[in-house]
Design an enzyme around this catalytic site. Structure first.
Site, short mmCIF file in Angstrom:
data_model
loop_
_atom_site.label_atom_id
_atom_site.label_comp_id
_atom_site.label_asym_id
_atom_site.label_seq_id
_atom_site.Cartn_x
_atom_site.Cartn_y
_atom_site.Cartn_z
N ASN A 152 3.05 -1.21 -6.03
CA ASN A 152 2.28 -0.93 -4.41
C ASN A 152 2.57 -1.50 -3.65
OD1 ASN A 152 0.41 -2.94 -5.50
ND2 ASN A 152 -0.99 -1.78 -5.86
N LYS A 154 1.22 -3.95 -1.92
CA LYS A 154 0.60 -5.73 -2.39
C LYS A 154 1.86 -6.12 -2.87
CE LYS A 154 -3.42 -8.36 -3.67
NZ LYS A 154 -2.69 -8.94 -4.72
N ASP A 229 -0.08 5.01 -12.28
CA ASP A 229 -0.13 5.33 -13.95
C ASP A 229 0.71 7.11 -14.52
OD1 ASP A 229 -0.87 2.96 -15.37
OD2 ASP A 229 -2.72 3.91 -15.44
#
Length: 280
Positions: A152, A154, A229
């Protein structure tokens, strides 16, 4: 519900994909419950290695008015010893001849170590098997030369060791994001880098090509738990079925848009995916 790597497996079997799960569990009641849930969802769990010294990870979520208030985790984070890692690798190797792709989910529980990852990379490379990985930068693993990594925003900035100071609603105008993508492609050399951007969608990056932005298709966002996921499962499935990276990214973006509209870790069905596309 099964979480972590088991949630990746749930997302695959929900799309009618034969799936085997490999990992470490405890020798406890939570392990027995997990195996029952996996069997109900047609997930193979012969590759789950039980060890009495470990606790099966259990996350308890406290939710009020559809919002998570707090989560209590009971788990073991110690690294697997050499004997357990070898046992896990033997189980994986025996099934790899039947595999079209392997997904490694690093959830920071001590199972994914550098020696284990190195062996998995070697095994997949020898057999020409696609290898996807969802990273956890706190581990500082060598993530070079994978087929796909799906950080992601971050995580991508942490992997690139750059500050996140240039946010922009247009990812192409986000100077540091573009720099992060370039650095990760050059240093880690994945075949595909897919950076998930929350409400801004996804950024698909490949060496020698311009980044491709896929805006989010989520209609409502109730719960983002497990959305990553869903992304890695759907993308990897699409690639294994013959899709191009752009087609795989668009498909996984639709799948993520569906699951964030549900409460808790969730999956999508083929029918829901088709319906999502018909509404565009």
């Amino acid at each position: 519900m099964p979480g972590g790597a088991a949630n990746v497996a749930r997302n695959l079997t929900a799309l009618n994909v034969p799936t085997e799960l490999f990992g470490a569990i405890g020798n406890d009641s939570a392990a027995a419950q997990l195996k029952r849930l996996l069997a109900e969802q047609k997930i193979g769990c012969a590759g789950l290695i039980a060890n009495a010294a470990r606790h099966t990870s259990v996350k308890t979520r406290v939710v009020a008015h559809k919002q998570q208030i707090v989560r209590i985790d009971r788990e073991t984070r110690d690294g697997l010893d050499g004997k357990l890692s070898a046992q896990l690798l033997r189980a994986l190797k025996s099934e790899l001849k039947n595999a079209d792709a392997v997904i490694v989910g690093d959830y920071g529980k001590g199972v994914v170590t550098q020696p284990l990852l190195n062996e998995i990379k070697s095994l997949c490379r020898e057999r020409g098997v696609w290898l996807s990985l969802d990273p956890k930068p706190v581990h500082h693993l060598n993530l070079s030369n994978l087929s796909l990594i799906t950080p992601n925003r971050k995580e991508a900035f942490e992997l690139a060791d750059l500050p996140d100071e240039t946010r922009n609603h247009n990812p192409f105008a986000d100077k540091n994001l573009m720099l992060v993508a370039e650095r990760l492609l050059n240093e880690l050399r994945p075949a595909v880098l897919l950076i998930t951007l929350g409400e801004l969608g996804m950024l698909l990056c490949q060496r020698g090509q311009k980044p491709f932005h896929i805006p989010t298709v989520a209609q409502e966002v109730f719960d983002v738990s497990g959305a990553g996921d869903t992304v890695i499962a759907t993308f990897t499935l699409a690639i294994a079925a013959g899709a191009s990276p752009i087609e795989a990214a668009i498909l996984s973006n639709h799948a993520a848009g569906i699951v964030v509209g549900k409460i808790g870790t969730a999956t999508t069905s083929p029918e829901e995916l088709l319906k999502s596309f018909s509404h565009r």
